[in-house]
Design an enzyme around this catalytic site. Structure first.
Site, mmCIF file in Angstrom:
data_model
loop_
_atom_site.group_PDB
_atom_site.id
_atom_site.type_symbol
_atom_site.label_atom_id
_atom_site.label_comp_id
_atom_site.label_asym_id
_atom_site.label_seq_id
_atom_site.Cartn_x
_atom_site.Cartn_y
_atom_site.Cartn_z
ATOM 1 N N ASP A 161 36.745 49.406 38.232
ATOM 2 C CA ASP A 161 37.108 47.993 38.149
ATOM 3 C C ASP A 161 38.412 47.844 38.929
ATOM 4 O O ASP A 161 39.486 48.231 38.481
ATOM 5 C CB ASP A 161 37.279 47.568 36.687
ATOM 6 C CG ASP A 161 37.559 46.069 36.542
ATOM 7 O OD1 ASP A 161 38.097 45.470 37.499
ATOM 8 O OD2 ASP A 161 37.266 45.512 35.474
ATOM 9 N N TYR A 221 39.211 46.840 30.414
ATOM 10 C CA TYR A 221 39.181 45.412 30.082
ATOM 11 C C TYR A 221 38.347 45.237 28.810
ATOM 12 O O TYR A 221 37.260 45.805 28.696
ATOM 13 C CB TYR A 221 38.553 44.704 31.281
ATOM 14 C CG TYR A 221 38.407 43.229 31.184
ATOM 15 C CD1 TYR A 221 39.513 42.400 31.073
ATOM 16 C CD2 TYR A 221 37.146 42.635 31.258
ATOM 17 C CE1 TYR A 221 39.368 41.030 31.022
ATOM 18 C CE2 TYR A 221 36.992 41.262 31.215
ATOM 19 C CZ TYR A 221 38.107 40.465 31.093
ATOM 20 O OH TYR A 221 37.952 39.112 31.051
ATOM 21 N N LYS A 254 39.688 36.234 39.795
ATOM 22 C CA LYS A 254 41.138 36.438 39.804
ATOM 23 C C LYS A 254 41.700 36.199 41.215
ATOM 24 O O LYS A 254 41.814 35.078 41.637
ATOM 25 C CB LYS A 254 41.469 37.817 39.262
ATOM 26 C CG LYS A 254 40.764 38.133 37.923
ATOM 27 C CD LYS A 254 41.287 37.289 36.775
ATOM 28 C CE LYS A 254 40.415 37.329 35.517
ATOM 29 N NZ LYS A 254 40.116 38.632 34.969
ATOM 30 N N ARG A 270 17.078 32.254 45.140
ATOM 31 C CA ARG A 270 17.709 33.308 44.352
ATOM 32 C C ARG A 270 18.248 34.444 45.206
ATOM 33 O O ARG A 270 19.061 35.235 44.731
ATOM 34 C CB ARG A 270 16.728 33.820 43.293
ATOM 35 C CG ARG A 270 17.389 33.978 41.937
ATOM 36 C CD ARG A 270 16.488 34.583 40.874
ATOM 37 N NE ARG A 270 15.274 33.868 40.607
ATOM 38 C CZ ARG A 270 14.054 34.275 40.989
ATOM 39 N NH1 ARG A 270 13.908 35.390 41.677
ATOM 40 N NH2 ARG A 270 12.999 33.566 40.680
HETATM 41 C C1 LIG Z 1 39.020 39.027 34.199
HETATM 42 C C2 LIG Z 1 38.604 40.431 34.375
HETATM 43 C C3 LIG Z 1 37.250 40.778 34.407
HETATM 44 C C4 LIG Z 1 36.150 39.793 34.134
HETATM 45 O O1 LIG Z 1 36.085 38.732 34.992
HETATM 46 P P1 LIG Z 1 35.444 37.315 34.555
HETATM 47 O O2 LIG Z 1 35.153 36.668 35.860
HETATM 48 O O3 LIG Z 1 36.466 36.622 33.730
HETATM 49 O O4 LIG Z 1 34.187 37.609 33.779
HETATM 50 C C5 LIG Z 1 36.930 42.092 34.619
HETATM 51 N N1 LIG Z 1 37.882 43.031 34.786
HETATM 52 C C6 LIG Z 1 39.187 42.724 34.756
HETATM 53 C C7 LIG Z 1 40.179 43.814 34.962
HETATM 54 C C8 LIG Z 1 39.592 41.426 34.539
HETATM 55 O O5 LIG Z 1 40.895 41.131 34.463
#
Ligand SMILES: *Cc1c(COP(=O)(O)O)cnc(C)c1O
Length: 410
Positions: free
Chosen positions: A195, A123, A220, A69
């Site tokens: 973020d 988001y 992403k 872990r």
């Molecule tokens: C896609 C996204 C997330 C979340 O990511 P996941 O891996 O899909 O959970 C968070 N913030 C933004 C701006 C995003 O586009």
């Protein structure tokens, strides 16, 4: 042993990000003579004797074998690479998705009775978390207009512990003044969290701009190939220790296979982003001149909303932006998307392939107006494009024929 040559991370700190990207997280003790760390699939780590076993749990330090872990060199190399790319950072925690990174950070920073301020362009799952998970725990989430600095300042109270920023908003693309909002949070004793999925560490250096925790959906751009889900949170020493401890308590882990894929994606991040950004800008320019389009929402485009703030603070962009149709209705907008041949229809973004989805953030906002064009918001229909690595001339031709479908039956 040519250790120094292998360990590319020992270079001067002023090397360009693209150079640091190539060597970040590469340590001879993790990779041996090969370029990439092996995929260490492991739950059990074995000890030499019972004395070593007894020492194991007490040595809760990075880079020590203990138990699956806490990861192994594959995950450590990725975390280390992300830390090296964020100037001012002491460590990075990896999470199984971007959303779990947001939850992991919030659960590390907030206690029952606390207040968190959340940007209105967050988001959507972040918003849902504020109204669901956090509310259930007795944490109050208040939304603020990211462009209204005084309104934001007025929301702080004794119990405000954290703020969540997102710049630009990943659907609406307004760019807030991150350094100023982070400074105001600090003045009120609150921790600012950004973020940074859109710009990533090459396009925006969060800690250098006063933010205290920078998180990303590695799903992403860092993954970049639409085949993995992961998140990260990067911070200075004190906050990193808190994030890491909470993540351990929650039992959060990423698989070594996914970590290896993310590390592979990271190596080519700069070239992919440059290509996407150039193509997105070309397409944004082209759309901007079209009569079917009321407004292009692309911070890299001169004259677009947020461009001046973006140009002041950011060192790069990406392929994700929106535009709003001039008139039409939801059916026409959907016809446009359905007529696109080179754009997949699907969530997520930052992969090598182009994607398109409807973008109607009105239901996802509570305190700030949208969209930034005159007229009834209910009559405004948008599309979000994630520009991939295809040739931009082909993408423009595809958009042009889809605009004909939009207009034809409108
Ligand atoms: C896609 C996204 C997330 C979340 O990511 P996941 O891996 O899909 O959970 C968070 N913030 C933004 C701006 C995003 O586009």
């Amino acid at each position: 042993m040519r250790e120094i040559a292998l360990n590319k991370t020992d270079g001067p700190a002023d090397r360009k990000p693209g150079t640091r990207l190539v060597g970040a997280g590469r340590k001879p003790e993790w990779t041996g003579a090969v370029v990439n760390p092996p995929v260490w699939r492991a739950s059990t780590h074995l000890y030499e004797d019972t004395a070593a076993l007894a020492r194991g749990p007490r040595t809760n330090a990075d880079g020590h074998f203990f138990y699956g872990r806490r990861g192994a060199p594959t995950q450590w190399a990725l975390a280390e690479a992300l830390t090296e790319l964020e100037p001012g950072a002491a460590g990075t925690v990896l999470y199984p998705s971007g959303v779990s990174a947001i939850a992991g950070v919030m659960l590390a920073l907030l206690r029952p009775g606390d207040v968190v301020l959340m940007t209105d362009n967050a988001y959507d799952p972040s918003r849902t978390m504020g109204k669901g998970l956090l509310a259930d725990m007795g944490i109050t989430c208040r939304f603020f207009d990211p462009l209204d600095v005084e309104g934001y300042r007025a929301l702080f109270c004794d119990r405000t512990r954290a703020v969540l920023l997102e710049a630009p908003g990943s659907l609406s693309f307004e760019v807030c003044d991150v350094p100023q909002l982070a400074r105001i949070a600090r003045e009120h004793g609150a921790i600012s969290v950004l973020d940074n999925t859109w710009a990533g560490p090459l396009g925006f250096q969060g800690l250098q701009h006063g933010v205290e925790v920078v998180l990303m959906a590695l799903t992403k751009h860092v993954g970049g190939h639409s085949d993995l889900m992961m998140g990260s949170a990067t911070a200075g020493a004190e906050l990193y220790a808190r994030l890491r401890q909470r993540s351990q308590q929650l039992g959060l882990m990423v698989s070594p296979d996914d970590a290896a894929l993310a590390l592979r994606g990271l190596r080519t991040l700069e070239v992919r982003l440059l290509r996407e950004t150039q193509s997105a800008l070309a397409i944004a320019h082209w759309l901007d001149a079209r009569p079917e389009v009321a407004q292009v929402l692309c911070p890299m485009l001169p004259g677009a909303p947020g461009h001046a703030q973006w140009a002041q603070d950011f060192t790069g962009g990406c392929g994700l932006f929106s535009f709003i149709f001039q008139g039409g209705d939801a059916a026409a907008r959907n016809r446009f998307i359905d007529a696109l041949a080179l754009f997949g229809i699907g969530y997520s973004w930052g992969g090598f392939e182009s994607l398109a989805v409807p973008a109607d953030p009105v239901p996802y906002r509570s305190v700030s107006p949208w969209p930034p064009v005159p007229g009834d918001p209910a009559d405004r229909f948008g599309v979000r494009l994630s520009i991939g690595l295809e040739d931009p001339a082909d993408l423009i031709a595809d958009i042009e024929q889809a605009l004909a479908a939009w207009a034809g039956a409108a």
